[in-house]
Design an enzyme around this catalytic site. Structure first.
Site, PDB file in Angstrom:
ATOM      1  CE1 TYR A  61      -2.908  -3.187   0.505  1.00 12.43           C
ATOM      2  CE2 TYR A  61      -3.071  -2.607   2.828  1.00 12.43           C
ATOM      3  CZ  TYR A  61      -3.277  -3.691   1.835  1.00 12.43           C
ATOM      4  OH  TYR A  61      -4.068  -4.531   1.934  1.00 12.43           O
ATOM      5  N   PRO A 209     -14.952  -7.028   2.265  1.00 14.94           N
ATOM      6  CG  PRO A 209     -15.177  -5.924   4.434  1.00 14.94           C
ATOM      7  CD  PRO A 209     -14.243  -5.876   3.231  1.00 14.94           C
TER       8      PRO A 209
END
Length: 286
Positions: A61, A209
């Site tokens: 990231y 999710p």
């Protein structure tokens, strides 16, 4: 939203910490320019104030910039906060995606040392193998992490995007504390991995999710969300919490409003009928 006492447990033992079962994925947090970075720092601190005890980052990231952001915002880390990171992806601009998997011992060791420096710690409590390098035996990759654990640089070891077979293979070499795979109510490829984690008492950290699926299934989810006066995102997170007691979702956001909304999902307790309704919609979608 209301919940009944004694229902879905909202904490879990992970990497020596008692963590809340809704964490924060830091991937979406911008590190530049300066004003966006300041907003990201504010959000990270707000998350901890609201009770988040697991923050997930990775070298990938921003090629270390996200780890540095987390440290700038939260160091010295408050008691009870678990900062997890990931390694095993190398920046290589000439490659098709600008990156390649690298599970060599030299690279993994260098990434651990870099992460220790960026996160300003002497030990990383949870270090996760971001992807399995197909060019290196899995036993060798987790074996390096096992050795680094013995040296005191790592506390616990996790995996990401692995099958149940790969999980079993890794566990033959070293204890595995967590698995982080793509998973949500409509993306159930890794159901066998969730079941394997539950059987072994291993935390399962689903990334992505939140729901992404067919129109029919999402219509059912939207209708139930309206009935319960919650958002579809909250409903998807509540389903994950109900799905297995080892699941710890790590939704990402750059918005403090969405952060609070996500965490409020912990107060939503699905009835058996509501849970089965969502399961039927997911099966029909697949």
């Amino acid at each position: 939203m209301t919940r009944k006492a004694g229902m879905t447990p909202l904490t879990l033992e992970l990497a020596g910490h008692r963590v809340h079962r809704l964490g924060l994925g830091a991937m979406r947090l911008p590190t530049e320019p300066t004003d966006a970075r300041a907003t990201s720092i504010t959000l990270l601190r707000k998350a901890v104030d609201l009770g988040v005890t697991l923050v997930d980052t990775a070298h990938l990231y921003g090629w270390g910039a996200n780890e540095e952001l987390v440290a700038e915002a939260l160091y010295p880390y408050p008691d009870g906060l678990l900062v997890a990171t990931k390694l095993g992806v190398e920046r290589r601009p000439a490659a098709a995606d600008g990156a390649v998997y690298n599970g060599s011992e030299a690279f993994l060791r260098s990434q651990v040392d870099d992460a220790l420096r960026r996160l300003r710690v002497e030990r990383i409590d949870l270090m996760q193998l971001h992807r399995v390098d197909p060019a290196v035996p899995l036993a060798d990759q987790v074996g390096v992490l096992r050795d680094l654990r013995a040296e005191g640089k790592i506390g616990h070891i996790g995996l990401s995007e692995v099958s149940a077979t790969q999980l079993a293979e890794a566990r033959a070499t070293v204890e595995i504390a967590s698995v982080q795979n793509r998973y949500n109510i409509l993306d159930r490829e890794y159901d066998p991995v969730v079941d394997a984690c539950e059987a072994a008492g291993i935390a399962f950290l689903p990334w992505r999710p939140v729901v992404a699926g067919g129109a029919d299934a999402t219509a059912v989810i939207a209708a139930l969300a309206r009935e319960l006066d919650v958002t579809a995102t909250q409903l998807a997170l509540a389903w994950l919490l109900r799905r297995s007691p080892v699941i710890v979702p790590i939704p990402g956001t750059a918005s403090t409003a969405h952060l609070a909304e996500n965490l409020a999902a912990a107060r939503l307790e699905l009835t058996d009928d509501q849970y089965e309704l969502l399961n039927r919609a997911a099966r029909a979608d697949r």
